[in-house]
Design a protein around this motif. Structure first.
Motif, mmCIF file in Angstrom:
data_model
loop_
_atom_site.group_PDB
_atom_site.id
_atom_site.type_symbol
_atom_site.label_atom_id
_atom_site.label_comp_id
_atom_site.label_asym_id
_atom_site.label_seq_id
_atom_site.Cartn_x
_atom_site.Cartn_y
_atom_site.Cartn_z
ATOM 1 N N VAL A 72 -17.803 18.182 40.877
ATOM 2 C CA VAL A 72 -16.662 18.815 39.965
ATOM 3 C C VAL A 72 -16.943 20.133 39.341
ATOM 4 O O VAL A 72 -18.373 20.005 38.864
ATOM 5 C CB VAL A 72 -16.288 17.666 38.908
ATOM 6 N N SER A 73 -16.530 20.829 39.368
ATOM 7 C CA SER A 73 -16.692 22.383 38.472
ATOM 8 C C SER A 73 -15.665 22.884 37.666
ATOM 9 O O SER A 73 -15.807 23.842 37.003
ATOM 10 C CB SER A 73 -17.224 23.549 39.596
ATOM 11 N N ASP A 74 -14.483 22.160 37.852
ATOM 12 C CA ASP A 74 -13.352 22.758 36.899
ATOM 13 C C ASP A 74 -13.380 22.063 35.608
ATOM 14 O O ASP A 74 -13.411 20.714 35.489
ATOM 15 C CB ASP A 74 -11.923 22.087 37.767
ATOM 16 N N PRO A 95 -13.744 24.659 45.649
ATOM 17 C CA PRO A 95 -13.778 26.169 45.254
ATOM 18 C C PRO A 95 -12.828 26.456 43.865
ATOM 19 O O PRO A 95 -12.087 25.558 43.457
ATOM 20 C CB PRO A 95 -12.973 26.738 46.555
ATOM 21 N N GLY A 96 -12.950 27.746 43.210
ATOM 22 C CA GLY A 96 -12.068 28.291 42.358
ATOM 23 C C GLY A 96 -12.914 28.470 41.044
ATOM 24 O O GLY A 96 -12.494 29.226 40.313
ATOM 25 N N HIS A 97 -14.104 28.056 40.811
ATOM 26 C CA HIS A 97 -14.790 28.032 39.530
ATOM 27 C C HIS A 97 -16.111 28.846 39.689
ATOM 28 O O HIS A 97 -17.058 28.687 38.749
ATOM 29 C CB HIS A 97 -14.872 26.890 38.617
ATOM 30 N N GLU A 98 -16.638 29.351 40.891
ATOM 31 C CA GLU A 98 -17.933 29.806 41.210
ATOM 32 C C GLU A 98 -18.118 31.021 40.286
ATOM 33 O O GLU A 98 -19.356 30.826 39.576
ATOM 34 C CB GLU A 98 -17.791 30.320 42.678
ATOM 35 N N PRO A 99 -17.305 31.981 39.947
ATOM 36 C CA PRO A 99 -17.745 33.202 39.089
ATOM 37 C C PRO A 99 -17.847 32.596 37.667
ATOM 38 O O PRO A 99 -19.116 33.201 37.038
ATOM 39 C CB PRO A 99 -16.544 34.065 39.266
ATOM 40 N N TYR A 100 -17.268 31.779 37.287
ATOM 41 C CA TYR A 100 -17.558 31.281 35.732
ATOM 42 C C TYR A 100 -18.893 30.412 35.725
ATOM 43 O O TYR A 100 -19.624 30.924 34.681
ATOM 44 C CB TYR A 100 -16.365 30.076 35.362
ATOM 45 N N TRP A 101 -19.185 29.653 36.646
ATOM 46 C CA TRP A 101 -20.724 29.111 36.272
ATOM 47 C C TRP A 101 -21.840 29.960 36.780
ATOM 48 O O TRP A 101 -22.825 29.799 36.191
ATOM 49 C CB TRP A 101 -20.560 27.482 37.188
ATOM 50 N N ALA A 102 -21.427 30.817 37.818
ATOM 51 C CA ALA A 102 -22.317 31.857 38.144
ATOM 52 C C ALA A 102 -22.810 32.593 36.709
ATOM 53 O O ALA A 102 -24.031 32.957 36.609
ATOM 54 C CB ALA A 102 -21.915 32.665 39.086
ATOM 55 N N GLU A 103 -21.910 32.829 36.008
ATOM 56 C CA GLU A 103 -22.183 33.898 34.848
ATOM 57 C C GLU A 103 -22.955 33.020 33.753
ATOM 58 O O GLU A 103 -23.877 33.539 33.050
ATOM 59 C CB GLU A 103 -20.795 34.367 34.221
ATOM 60 N N ARG A 104 -22.527 31.745 33.741
ATOM 61 C CA ARG A 104 -23.149 30.974 32.567
ATOM 62 C C ARG A 104 -24.467 30.310 33.008
ATOM 63 O O ARG A 104 -25.324 30.393 32.232
ATOM 64 C CB ARG A 104 -22.083 29.747 32.321
ATOM 65 N N LEU A 105 -24.429 29.909 34.251
ATOM 66 C CA LEU A 105 -25.693 29.062 34.545
ATOM 67 C C LEU A 105 -26.772 29.909 35.724
ATOM 68 O O LEU A 105 -27.748 29.447 35.924
ATOM 69 C CB LEU A 105 -25.455 27.884 35.089
ATOM 70 N N ARG A 112 -20.891 25.598 46.678
ATOM 71 C CA ARG A 112 -20.756 26.223 48.120
ATOM 72 C C ARG A 112 -20.029 25.135 48.906
ATOM 73 O O ARG A 112 -19.724 24.118 48.803
ATOM 74 C CB ARG A 112 -22.389 26.392 48.636
ATOM 75 N N PRO A 113 -19.437 25.841 49.830
ATOM 76 C CA PRO A 113 -18.362 25.440 50.867
ATOM 77 C C PRO A 113 -19.598 24.330 51.794
ATOM 78 O O PRO A 113 -20.094 24.789 52.672
ATOM 79 C CB PRO A 113 -17.950 26.151 51.739
ATOM 80 N N ILE A 114 -19.371 23.235 51.581
ATOM 81 C CA ILE A 114 -20.065 22.233 52.639
ATOM 82 C C ILE A 114 -19.229 20.853 52.259
ATOM 83 O O ILE A 114 -18.422 20.757 51.710
ATOM 84 C CB ILE A 114 -21.636 22.075 51.784
ATOM 85 N N GLY A 299 -4.390 28.029 49.276
ATOM 86 C CA GLY A 299 -3.444 28.134 48.312
ATOM 87 C C GLY A 299 -4.102 29.209 47.145
ATOM 88 O O GLY A 299 -3.372 30.271 46.953
ATOM 89 N N LEU A 300 -5.180 29.044 46.918
ATOM 90 C CA LEU A 300 -5.865 29.967 45.985
ATOM 91 C C LEU A 300 -5.833 31.528 46.476
ATOM 92 O O LEU A 300 -5.755 32.495 45.739
ATOM 93 C CB LEU A 300 -7.050 29.562 45.376
ATOM 94 N N ASN A 301 -6.031 31.474 47.876
ATOM 95 C CA ASN A 301 -6.224 32.935 48.647
ATOM 96 C C ASN A 301 -5.153 33.461 49.028
ATOM 97 O O ASN A 301 -4.940 34.519 49.479
ATOM 98 C CB ASN A 301 -7.128 32.701 49.583
ATOM 99 N N PHE A 302 -3.732 32.518 48.881
ATOM 100 C CA PHE A 302 -2.544 33.020 49.197
ATOM 101 C C PHE A 302 -2.106 34.448 48.374
ATOM 102 O O PHE A 302 -2.019 34.431 47.205
ATOM 103 C CB PHE A 302 -1.529 31.982 49.216
ATOM 104 N N THR A 303 -1.631 35.354 49.224
ATOM 105 C CA THR A 303 -1.082 36.573 48.738
ATOM 106 C C THR A 303 0.351 36.619 49.123
ATOM 107 O O THR A 303 0.515 36.767 50.578
ATOM 108 C CB THR A 303 -1.724 37.933 48.829
#
Length: 305
Positions: A72-74, A95-105, A112-114, A299-303
């Motif tokens: 879980v990362s949300d 997916p979805g919260h990688e930038p938030y945690w990269a900045e904090r930790l 990662r996608p696995i 969905g998150l990547n949908f434009t």
């Protein structure tokens, strides 16, 4: 003390296995750690898995505790015992919260996608040189989590790392060759024995920006067609009670397909923007099967055009 925990609403086999096996590894390395959860296991933690006796610990909060989040990362969905400012590590594949945690930790955020978070925990055992000392119980849990999250190693998110990890862990756990079929049949039996609880135990609610139906339930079984044939009326009645924008993804391992059931037209329209689907009697079949996290990523990547 490091507290290894996961999400708030339920513990699936991936979260369950990661908590147990990562706490075991840290303790072997001389780092005091406990697997803790206030959530209950869902139907992916089958009766045989429960019989292996993996134990979560009781927990009394301490001021200096550090939290490790697995599968879980949300941060909106963390176990309520987690103190956000005291999270020191995140191991996840959603997916979805990688930038938030990269900045904090920084590098302590391994998202990662696995196929399975369990594969990432296996890699930590491997990197520490302690894989020969993993307990049969933890090896079996991690192997089963990989089976479940990779849809018997056939899902679109499956990687070579998942396949390698399963082979090594299944050997150490002495799992029988027919364990995958036995496991998924057990999960289906548990789901059918208490269908409404199974739906509630693996249901997520999404906001409009996800571009997905707001109520999204998922279950993995051996025979998806058989389950829907027997239980469709009960499923639809219960899902209607959760809202007027819903989807159920029934993943069938035997046939390698997802049966997407969505009676609300608005829900079908949302999915049609993400995938080329043919709906018949409010159901669309996707082959090979897809997991909720894959649809979430779409969905998150949908434009909108």
């Amino acid at each position: 003390m490091k507290i290894i925990t996961s999400g708030a609403s339920y513990l699936d086999i991936d979260a369950y296995a990661c908590c147990i096996a990562y706490a075991e590894l840290l303790n072997l390395q001389g780092v005091p750690a406990r697997a803790v959860s206030s959530a209950k296991p869902n139907s992916s933690v089958s009766p045989t898995v429960l019989s292996w006796g993996a134990a979560f610990h009781g927990y009394t909060p301490q001021v200096k505790d550090e939290f490790v989040l697995v599968d879980v990362s949300d941060y909106h969905h963390f176990d309520p015992l987690v103190v956000l400012d005291q999270v020191v590590e995140v191991i996840d594949h959603h997916p979805g919260h990688e930038p938030y945690w990269a900045e904090r930790l920084g590098s302590a955020a391994d998202i990662r996608p696995i196929g399975a978070a369990a594969t990432l925990v296996f890699r930590r055992w491997q990197a520490a040189g302690l894989l020969p000392r993993i307990s049969e119980q933890s090896a079996a849990l991690l192997a089963t989590a990989i089976l479940d999250n990779t849809l018997n190693l056939t899902g679109q998110m499956t990687t070579e790392l998942d396949i390698e990890a399963y082979a090594a862990l299944a050997q150490r756990a002495k799992l029988a060759a027919n364990w995958p079929e036995r496991y998924f049949l057990e999960c289906q039996a548990a789901i059918e024995a208490d269908l409404q609880s199974a739906l509630a135990a693996d249901l997520k609610r999404f906001k409009a920006e996800s571009n997905l139906p707001q109520v999204f339930a998922q279950m993995t079984v051996w025979d998806a067609d058989g389950l829907l044939h027997k239980h469709r009326n009960e499923i639809c009645g219960w899902m209607d009670g959760q809202g007027d924008d819903w989807l159920l993804n029934v993943i069938g391992i035997r046939d390698g397909q997802s049966c997407l059931l969505a009676e609300p037209v608005v829900s079908q329209q949302k999915l049609n923007r993400l995938l080329a689907l043919q709906w018949r009697a409010a159901m669309a079949v996707v082959k090979p099967s897809m997991l909720r996290k894959q649809l979430l990523k779409l969905g998150l990547n949908f434009t909108p055009v």
